[in-house]
Design a protein around this motif. Structure first.
Motif, PDB file in Angstrom:
ATOM      1  N   LEU B 185       0.830  -1.207   0.000  1.00 39.86           N
ATOM      2  CA  LEU B 185       0.000   0.000   0.000  1.00 39.86           C
ATOM      3  C   LEU B 185       0.863   1.255   0.000  1.00 39.86           C
ATOM      4  O   LEU B 185       0.605   2.200  -0.744  1.00 39.86           O
ATOM      5  CB  LEU B 185      -0.894   0.020   1.244  1.00 39.86           C
ATOM      6  N   SER B 186       1.901   1.237   0.824  1.00 40.69           N
ATOM      7  CA  SER B 186       2.780   2.411   0.906  1.00 40.69           C
ATOM      8  C   SER B 186       3.428   2.659  -0.441  1.00 40.69           C
ATOM      9  O   SER B 186       3.464   3.787  -0.935  1.00 40.69           O
ATOM     10  CB  SER B 186       3.869   2.196   1.964  1.00 40.69           C
ATOM     11  N   MET B 187       3.959   1.594  -1.046  1.00 41.23           N
ATOM     12  CA  MET B 187       4.658   1.752  -2.327  1.00 41.23           C
ATOM     13  C   MET B 187       3.684   2.206  -3.409  1.00 41.23           C
ATOM     14  O   MET B 187       3.984   3.117  -4.191  1.00 41.23           O
ATOM     15  CB  MET B 187       5.300   0.421  -2.728  1.00 41.23           C
ATOM     16  N   ALA B 188       2.516   1.562  -3.460  1.00 44.10           N
ATOM     17  CA  ALA B 188       1.546   1.887  -4.513  1.00 44.10           C
ATOM     18  C   ALA B 188       1.095   3.345  -4.378  1.00 44.10           C
ATOM     19  O   ALA B 188       0.986   4.064  -5.369  1.00 44.10           O
ATOM     20  CB  ALA B 188       0.349   0.944  -4.430  1.00 44.10           C
ATOM     21  N   VAL B 193       0.823   8.544  -6.500  1.00 46.41           N
ATOM     22  CA  VAL B 193       0.826   9.989  -6.275  1.00 46.41           C
ATOM     23  C   VAL B 193       1.883  10.643  -7.161  1.00 46.41           C
ATOM     24  O   VAL B 193       1.673  11.710  -7.733  1.00 46.41           O
ATOM     25  CB  VAL B 193       1.084  10.297  -4.780  1.00 46.41           C
ATOM     26  N   ASP B 194       3.011   9.962  -7.320  1.00 44.69           N
ATOM     27  CA  ASP B 194       4.080  10.526  -8.144  1.00 44.69           C
ATOM     28  C   ASP B 194       3.666  10.620  -9.613  1.00 44.69           C
ATOM     29  O   ASP B 194       3.928  11.621 -10.267  1.00 44.69           O
ATOM     30  CB  ASP B 194       5.357   9.681  -8.014  1.00 44.69           C
ATOM     31  N   ALA B 282      -4.237  -0.324  -8.443  1.00 46.30           N
ATOM     32  CA  ALA B 282      -5.434   0.258  -9.053  1.00 46.30           C
ATOM     33  C   ALA B 282      -6.146   1.160  -8.051  1.00 46.30           C
ATOM     34  O   ALA B 282      -6.578   2.275  -8.382  1.00 46.30           O
ATOM     35  CB  ALA B 282      -6.364  -0.848  -9.536  1.00 46.30           C
ATOM     36  N   ALA B 283      -6.251   0.689  -6.802  1.00 45.74           N
ATOM     37  CA  ALA B 283      -6.927   1.486  -5.777  1.00 45.74           C
ATOM     38  C   ALA B 283      -6.153   2.775  -5.500  1.00 45.74           C
ATOM     39  O   ALA B 283      -6.746   3.846  -5.331  1.00 45.74           O
ATOM     40  CB  ALA B 283      -7.069   0.667  -4.495  1.00 45.74           C
ATOM     41  N   ALA B 284      -4.829   2.673  -5.458  1.00 43.90           N
ATOM     42  CA  ALA B 284      -4.008   3.863  -5.206  1.00 43.90           C
ATOM     43  C   ALA B 284      -4.172   4.877  -6.339  1.00 43.90           C
ATOM     44  O   ALA B 284      -4.164   6.092  -6.104  1.00 43.90           O
ATOM     45  CB  ALA B 284      -2.542   3.473  -5.056  1.00 43.90           C
ATOM     46  N   LEU B 285      -4.347   4.385  -7.551  1.00 43.26           N
ATOM     47  CA  LEU B 285      -4.532   5.304  -8.685  1.00 43.26           C
ATOM     48  C   LEU B 285      -5.851   6.067  -8.561  1.00 43.26           C
ATOM     49  O   LEU B 285      -5.951   7.217  -8.984  1.00 43.26           O
ATOM     50  CB  LEU B 285      -4.479   4.530 -10.006  1.00 43.26           C
TER      51      LEU B 285
END
Lengths: 236, 643
Positions: B185-188, B193-194, B282-285
């Motif tokens: 989760l942290s990496m994604a 965000v980047d 996908a969720a992080a996006l």
């Protein structure tokens, strides 16, 4: 080359930022969009370059509809605004190559080298964009917007924040683009730039085109573009 | 399309390799996080065991002789009891402290957890332990053992001792997916965000979006890079653990007796890491697509992390298995599939179905991200913190503060309370909550004094606080009595209350009444309510801060009651403009709870008196409320505004 007809944008609120704007701009012409801050210039141009979807009206760029053929429109335009950013991590050369590749150019590196030479980017081409001065960045920006050799340039207040010398270089580049036969749409609130660059001008105020004429006509009628602008805006 | 996707991937990789130090940091974390996490878990378990040992040294408990057996000891087939002295240790079994039991030979074996509720607390420990049991069976068991059936009665329970290997396996099943998901989760989030949010923030989105490239190709290319980096970190984590175990570096006696990272298990975990990376990327996006700036992304990422860690926790429950009903739960399905595969129980059909569901869910989530990117105005700065600072709107910050404060409180608070129940409670309440309450508003730039309602109260305000404390407790007892058949406090909470029960009353009142009264009020009715009020109406702010207060208590039975209390305390702060009356009310409520429990006054025994108490206190409070705001214009807060 550019045909805008009744273009409208309503933001939640609702706020009608652009209200039935219509104009034409042709090949080898610099068309000025003159208006105060918040007049609707940026929103109009963002719709023109497919960054925002219009809520009404149509716009065609190089014969392509901005809603139905956005990709073809984007292939035809180079866009530059005061807020367009450069990737600070990339060098100027890497940035130009990268955008050439994104635009699908088979010879992105060669194209980047030609632009580096043309805009005098060579001395700082291998410095990261984050470390460049404002003037250097703007040179890289205009080179970036021309990387795919577009027939249309859309420039949204591109000289804001530039010092006089850098702005001069920039305006020269715009003149060159016009002389190459490109169609340039140039939004600004700086009257001297309009008088120097623009063949025709549309005065936009509160989302509507209040007057459209050639620069020469405006100057003949009111003495200066500034006087014409004030007269038209205060008459609203 | 493919050409365009590859061009985007090349562009993004060029950008990512220019910040090699960040990637190196993540890969280093990936190598170190696994072994370090396991060592931390091992220490946790060691502390837990010490805590259990300490509790075991407490004195035997005798059942009260009067009344000998409460009348509510009714039907239940599961409990049989043998005579003997009872110690706290008999009531403790890791996280499953209380249970129905069955007799096996001369031992009583716990079979399922007991529930301990507010009113049980007043009855004394042993009554809690035998609650719901069949009194006849209890009596028969005692008589059959040859002991006389007459109070005072002492009963002995024995703990069920599970197989060490099964325990290690279960711990691995619970801890490894949680640690892996947190890392992923942290990496994604970092990568998403980047590649999305920072483009918007830095203005490069404007540059990129006018490139003649299909928007779907743009999103897909970016998603591939986020997924690739996340999967790389996940795979490094798994291989790092496997290598640590292979080299003998990993020695965690409390967790694993045998080898966990066999070749087969490592392969399964690698596959799980890849599938999980798909989901979390996908969720992080989606989060990155919503956020216009890095700060806004940090606001949104907290609820996002909690939302994704909850299914991980659910899937770590031993009784939950992969099946037609759990197959559809995002995140849980991957964890469950990995568990099933490691246990060699996953059928080909179920495995294929899970894979299909995971891919479909990922595609749907990516579609959502794409839709958001096309619908959300990329130039809208509504969520941007810098833009809000000028407007004094800190509503969103309240949610971040809550998430950060609670994660810290739940984790460090639990560790501290495991080390020492009473001092741990005092320490965690006294440090973590006030720190959050003070640093939160300062960090976001909100005015501290106004946000925390730091105003000296009048005598009338203080009287109102006291009356509200009496009311809340009376009504709370009534509500608890009504809800008891439906919702009961789980073991972890009961364990916490039990741990406090042997404490001398003054210390108990300080730890259980004064500290929560002051510190919880400072956070919930101070910082959180204050920040919320900068954006939302009074009603919404009090409601949201109360739900947050309820969630701090972590179990369904107490969420409802404590959230209702939160509304009462919140109304008090709004009415008086001061945090102090709420603190008094909260302290008094808790003090009554522990005081009555220590005095052995059972809530059931109060009967009609309880109703009279609740009614009188409510009327008195109503009267005071109507008086509280009078004669002090300008003190009360206006709707939606600041004091």
């Amino acid at each position: 080359m550019i045909e805008v007809d009744g273009l409208t944008k309503v933001f939640p609120g609702p706020v009608t930022a652009v209200d039935g704007v219509s104009f034409r701009a042709d090949r080898g012409e610099v068309f000025g969009l003159l208006g105060a801050n918040g007049a609707g210039k940026t929103t109009t141009l963002r719709m023109l370059v497919t960054l925002l979807a219009p809520d009404g009206g149509t716009a065609r760029v190089n014969g392509h509809d901005v809603v139905r053929e956005p990709e073809a429109v984007r292939r035809s335009i180079g866009f530059l605004s005061v807020t367009t950013g450069l990737y600070e991590r990339l060098t100027a050369r890497e940035l130009l190559v990268s955008f050439g590749q994104l635009q699908g150019l088979p010879d992105a590196r060669a194209r980047a080298e030609r632009l580096i030479e043309r805009f005098g980017i060579g001395p700082f081409a291998d410095q990261r964009c984050g470390r460049l001065s404002t003037g250097m960045k703007q040179k890289v920006s205009i080179a970036r917007s021309l990387v795919h050799d577009p027939p249309v340039l859309v420039l949204d207040e591109p000289t804001v924040g530039l010092d006089v010398l850098v702005a001069q270089t920039f305006l020269q580049a715009v003149e060159e683009a016009r002389d190459e036969g490109r169609c340039v749409v140039y939004s600004t609130h700086i009257m001297s730039e309009v008088e120097r660059l623009c063949d025709r001008v549309a005065i936009i105020h509160e989302g509507r085109i209040r007057h459209a004429a050639s620069t020469a006509e405006l100057v003949a009628e009111h003495g200066s573009v500034e006087a014409a602008f004030i007269a038209r805006v205060t008459a609203c | 399309m493919l050409r365009a996707v590859l061009a985007v991937v090349r562009h993004e990789l060029r950008l990512q390799t220019r910040q090699a130090q960040s990637l190196l940091l993540f890969l280093t974390l990936a190598v170190g996080a696994g072994p370090l996490g396991l060592v931390a878990m091992d220490r946790w378990m060691a502390v837990t065991e010490q805590s259990a040992e300490r509790s075991a040294k407490t004195a035997p408990i005798q059942l009260s002789a009067d009344p000998p057996i409460p009348s509510w000891l009714v039907e239940d087939d599961n409990l049989e009891i043998v005579p003997g002295p009872v110690t706290s240790d008999d009531l403790l079994e890791g996280g499953e402290s209380y249970g129905h039991a069955r007799i096996e030979g001369d031992e009583v074996v716990l079979t399922r957890p007991f529930a301990v509720t507010r009113s049980n607390m007043l009855e004394g420990r042993l009554v809690r332990a035998v609650r719901r049991s069949n009194v006849d069976r209890v009596k028969a068991a005692v008589v059959a053992s040859g002991e006389p059936w007459e109070p005072p009665l002492a009963l002995r329970w024995r703990r069920e001792t599970r197989d060490e290997d099964a325990r290690a396996g279960e711990m691995a099943g619970r801890s490894l997916p949680a640690m892996l998901f947190f890392l992923l989760l942290s990496m994604a989030m970092y990568a998403a965000v980047d590649v999305i949010t920072k483009e918007k923030e830095k203005g490069t989105a404007e540059t990129l979006l006018v490139v003649a490239i299909d928007r779907r190709a743009l999103l897909l290319g970016k998603a591939l890079v986020v997924f690739g980096l996340t999967a790389l970190v996940g795979a490094t984590w798994v291989l790092g653990l496997a290598a640590s175990e292979g080299l003998g570096v990993l020695r965690v006696p409390n967790l694993f007796e045998g080898a966990v990272f066999t070749a087969a298990n490592t392969g399964v975990l690698l596959m799980g890491a890849v599938l999980a990376s798909l989901q979390v990327s996908a969720a992080a996006l989606v989060v990155a697509a919503l956020a216009p700036s890095f700060r806004a992304a940090s606001i949104l990422s907290m609820p996002f992390v909690i939302a994704l860690m909850a299914p991980v926790g659910f899937a770590s429950v031993p009784t939950v298995e992969l099946g037609p009903s759990t197959l559809w739960l995002p995140v849980s399905n991957v964890v469950l599939a990995v568990r099933s595969l490691m246990a060699g129980e996953l059928t080909a059909g179920l495995g294929a179905a899970t894979l299909g569901v995971v891919v479909a869910q990922t595609a749907a989530t990516l579609g959502l991200a794409g839709w958001i990117l096309s619908e959300v105005d990329p130039f809208d700065k509504g969520l941007d913190a810098e833009a809000r600072r000028g407007t004094g709107d800190f509503g969103h910050d309240a949610f971040v503060l809550f998430a950060v404060a609670m994660l810290g409180f739940w984790f460090f608070g639990t560790v501290m309370q495991k080390a020492d129940p009473v001092l741990g409670l005092i320490g965690s309440l006294g440090t973590l909550l006030p720190l959050a309450a003070l640093l939160g508003p300062v960090y976001v730039g909100a005015p501290l004094r106004e946000t925390l309602s730091l105003r000296a109260p009048s005598g009338r305000d203080l009287a109102l606080g006291a009356a509200m404390g009496l009311t809340v407790h009376g009504v709370g007892l009534l509500v608890a009595a009504v809800m008891q058949p439906f919702l009961q406090t789980p073991d972890a909470v009961a364990q916490g209350i039990l741990d406090l029960a042997d404490t001398p009353l003054p210390l108990l009142l300080f730890a259980g009444a004064v500290m929560p009264g002051v510190c919880e009020e400072l956070l919930f009715r101070g910082a959180l309510l204050g920040l919320l009020r900068s954006r939302y109406s009074i009603v919404v702010s009090v409601a949201v801060s109360s739900v947050m207060f309820g969630f701090m208590h972590l179990d369904l039975a107490r969420i409802v009651v404590t959230a209702a209390m939160g509304v009462a305390f919140g109304a008090l702060v709004v009415r008086t403009g001061s945090i102090v009356p709420g603190m008094i009310a909260h302290t008094l409520n808790n003090a009554l709870f522990f005081g009555l429990a220590s005095a052995g006054v059972a809530s059931d025994g109060l009967g009609i008196g309880l109703v009279v108490w609740a009614l009188c206190a409510t009327i008195a409070t109503g009267g005071l409320v109507s008086l509280a705001g009078r004669g002090r214009p300008g003190i009360r807060m206006e709707e939606g505004g600041r004091p």
